[in-house]
Design a protein around this motif. Structure first.
Motif, PDB file in Angstrom:
ATOM      1  N   SER A  52       0.814  -1.217   0.148  1.00 14.34           N
ATOM      2  CA  SER A  52      -0.021  -0.134   0.008  1.00 14.34           C
ATOM      3  C   SER A  52       0.879   1.144   0.054  1.00 14.34           C
ATOM      4  N   THR A  53       0.272   2.214  -0.862  1.00 14.82           N
ATOM      5  CA  THR A  53       1.173   3.556  -0.758  1.00 14.82           C
ATOM      6  C   THR A  53       0.280   4.474   0.337  1.00 14.82           C
ATOM      7  N   ARG A  54      -0.516   4.188   0.963  1.00 12.39           N
ATOM      8  CA  ARG A  54      -1.389   4.962   1.881  1.00 12.39           C
ATOM      9  C   ARG A  54      -0.457   5.543   2.860  1.00 12.39           C
ATOM     10  N   SER A  55      -0.542   7.115   3.109  1.00 10.41           N
ATOM     11  CA  SER A  55       0.200   7.810   3.940  1.00 10.41           C
ATOM     12  C   SER A  55       1.581   8.260   3.482  1.00 10.41           C
ATOM     13  N   HIS A  56       1.759   8.198   2.316  1.00  8.01           N
ATOM     14  CA  HIS A  56       3.050   8.325   1.341  1.00  8.01           C
ATOM     15  C   HIS A  56       2.581   9.350   0.363  1.00  8.01           C
ATOM     16  N   LYS A  57       3.595  10.237  -0.115  1.00  3.00           N
ATOM     17  CA  LYS A  57       3.382  11.314  -1.066  1.00  3.00           C
ATOM     18  C   LYS A  57       3.789  10.601  -2.155  1.00  3.00           C
ATOM     19  N   ALA A  58       3.106  10.786  -3.493  1.00  7.71           N
ATOM     20  CA  ALA A  58       3.595  10.151  -4.759  1.00  7.71           C
ATOM     21  C   ALA A  58       4.924  10.840  -5.300  1.00  7.71           C
ATOM     22  N   ILE A  59       5.884  10.418  -5.653  1.00  9.20           N
ATOM     23  CA  ILE A  59       5.960   9.389  -6.370  1.00  9.20           C
ATOM     24  C   ILE A  59       6.447   8.086  -5.265  1.00  9.20           C
ATOM     25  N   TYR A  60       5.508   7.084  -4.981  1.00  9.55           N
ATOM     26  CA  TYR A  60       6.140   6.322  -3.911  1.00  9.55           C
ATOM     27  C   TYR A  60       6.090   4.558  -4.538  1.00  9.55           C
ATOM     28  N   ILE A  61       6.761   3.695  -4.054  1.00  8.71           N
ATOM     29  CA  ILE A  61       6.662   2.321  -4.288  1.00  8.71           C
ATOM     30  C   ILE A  61       6.626   1.615  -2.973  1.00  8.71           C
ATOM     31  N   ALA A  62       5.689   0.710  -2.740  1.00  8.99           N
ATOM     32  CA  ALA A  62       5.548  -0.209  -1.472  1.00  8.99           C
ATOM     33  C   ALA A  62       5.669  -1.484  -2.129  1.00  8.99           C
ATOM     34  N   VAL A  63       6.521  -2.429  -1.412  1.00  4.81           N
ATOM     35  CA  VAL A  63       6.932  -3.649  -1.828  1.00  4.81           C
ATOM     36  C   VAL A  63       6.459  -4.625  -0.410  1.00  4.81           C
ATOM     37  N   ALA A  64       5.739  -5.622  -0.687  1.00  6.12           N
ATOM     38  CA  ALA A  64       5.481  -6.530   0.478  1.00  6.12           C
ATOM     39  C   ALA A  64       6.000  -8.133  -0.222  1.00  6.12           C
ATOM     40  N   SER A  65       7.048  -8.520   0.563  1.00 11.10           N
ATOM     41  CA  SER A  65       7.644  -9.768  -0.078  1.00 11.10           C
ATOM     42  C   SER A  65       7.643 -10.888   1.013  1.00 11.10           C
ATOM     43  N   GLY A  66       8.160 -11.759   0.635  1.00 11.78           N
ATOM     44  CA  GLY A  66       8.379 -13.080   1.358  1.00 11.78           C
ATOM     45  C   GLY A  66       7.771 -14.340   0.474  1.00 11.78           C
ATOM     46  N   ASN A  67       8.516 -15.646   0.675  1.00  9.95           N
ATOM     47  CA  ASN A  67       8.258 -16.487   0.276  1.00  9.95           C
ATOM     48  C   ASN A  67       6.894 -17.272   0.138  1.00  9.95           C
ATOM     49  N   LEU A  68       6.354 -17.514  -1.078  1.00 10.44           N
ATOM     50  CA  LEU A  68       5.001 -18.075  -1.117  1.00 10.44           C
ATOM     51  C   LEU A  68       5.052 -19.420  -1.767  1.00 10.44           C
ATOM     52  N   PRO A  69       4.250 -20.399  -1.349  1.00 16.81           N
ATOM     53  CA  PRO A  69       4.418 -21.961  -1.871  1.00 16.81           C
ATOM     54  C   PRO A  69       4.127 -21.712  -3.252  1.00 16.81           C
ATOM     55  N   GLU A  70       5.040 -22.689  -4.129  1.00 19.30           N
ATOM     56  CA  GLU A  70       4.975 -22.744  -5.524  1.00 19.30           C
ATOM     57  C   GLU A  70       3.576 -23.504  -6.142  1.00 19.30           C
ATOM     58  N   GLY A  71       2.954 -23.106  -7.143  1.00 22.53           N
ATOM     59  CA  GLY A  71       1.897 -23.738  -7.729  1.00 22.53           C
ATOM     60  C   GLY A  71       0.560 -23.581  -6.909  1.00 22.53           C
ATOM     61  N   HIS A  72       0.533 -22.533  -6.134  1.00 22.74           N
ATOM     62  CA  HIS A  72      -0.818 -22.361  -5.191  1.00 22.74           C
ATOM     63  C   HIS A  72      -1.461 -21.049  -5.725  1.00 22.74           C
ATOM     64  N   PRO A  73      -2.940 -21.259  -6.230  1.00 28.79           N
ATOM     65  CA  PRO A  73      -3.699 -20.130  -6.879  1.00 28.79           C
ATOM     66  C   PRO A  73      -3.881 -19.057  -5.830  1.00 28.79           C
ATOM     67  N   TYR A  74      -3.711 -17.651  -5.964  1.00 35.47           N
ATOM     68  CA  TYR A  74      -4.086 -16.625  -5.128  1.00 35.47           C
ATOM     69  C   TYR A  74      -4.985 -15.758  -6.033  1.00 35.47           C
ATOM     70  N   LYS A  75      -6.086 -15.167  -5.231  1.00 38.35           N
ATOM     71  CA  LYS A  75      -6.983 -14.429  -5.967  1.00 38.35           C
ATOM     72  C   LYS A  75      -6.853 -12.781  -5.629  1.00 38.35           C
ATOM     73  N   ARG A  76      -7.153 -12.158  -6.406  1.00 36.11           N
ATOM     74  CA  ARG A  76      -7.555 -10.459  -5.854  1.00 36.11           C
ATOM     75  C   ARG A  76      -8.626 -10.484  -5.048  1.00 36.11           C
ATOM     76  N   VAL A  77      -8.361  -9.834  -3.788  1.00 34.01           N
ATOM     77  CA  VAL A  77      -9.388  -9.637  -2.918  1.00 34.01           C
ATOM     78  C   VAL A  77     -10.398  -8.533  -3.116  1.00 34.01           C
ATOM     79  N   GLY A  78      -9.697  -7.513  -3.829  1.00 34.71           N
ATOM     80  CA  GLY A  78     -10.738  -6.415  -4.106  1.00 34.71           C
ATOM     81  C   GLY A  78      -9.829  -5.097  -4.593  1.00 34.71           C
ATOM     82  N   ALA A  79     -10.474  -3.837  -4.870  1.00 38.63           N
ATOM     83  CA  ALA A  79      -9.921  -3.086  -5.447  1.00 38.63           C
ATOM     84  C   ALA A  79     -10.024  -1.727  -4.409  1.00 38.63           C
ATOM     85  N   SER A  80      -9.231  -0.758  -4.249  1.00 34.07           N
ATOM     86  CA  SER A  80      -9.442   0.337  -3.471  1.00 34.07           C
ATOM     87  C   SER A  80      -8.800   1.439  -4.110  1.00 34.07           C
TER      88      SER A  80
END
Length: 80
Positions: A52-80
């Protein structure tokens, strides 16, 4: 895209493999806000990871990382 004027406001994307520039690790969710319009860019797939870029002034990049299991499907939760 901005609903008001059609200009690009930012983006969210998934990077499965490391990206050397700007040094983004693999299995990362990236949100980038490029417009100083007061709005934020947020991405959240199923699984609880949020970039999320909330509480930051543009131009801003937010990165959320960490290992996830391979071959597992993920779905988009929603848009804001």
């Amino acid at each position: 895209m901005s609903p008001r004027d059609g200009h690009e406001m930012g983006f969210a994307r998934w990077t499965a493999d490391p990206q050397p520039a700007p040094n983004i690790p693999g299995d990362s969710l990236v949100a980038k806000d490029i417009s100083p319009d007061g709005w934020a860019v947020e991405a959240e797939p199923s699984g609880g990871r949020v970039a999320s870029t909330r509480s930051h002034k543009a131009i801003y990049i937010a990165v959320a990382s960490g290992n996830l299991p391979e071959g597992h499907p993920y779905k988009r939760v929603g848009a804001s």
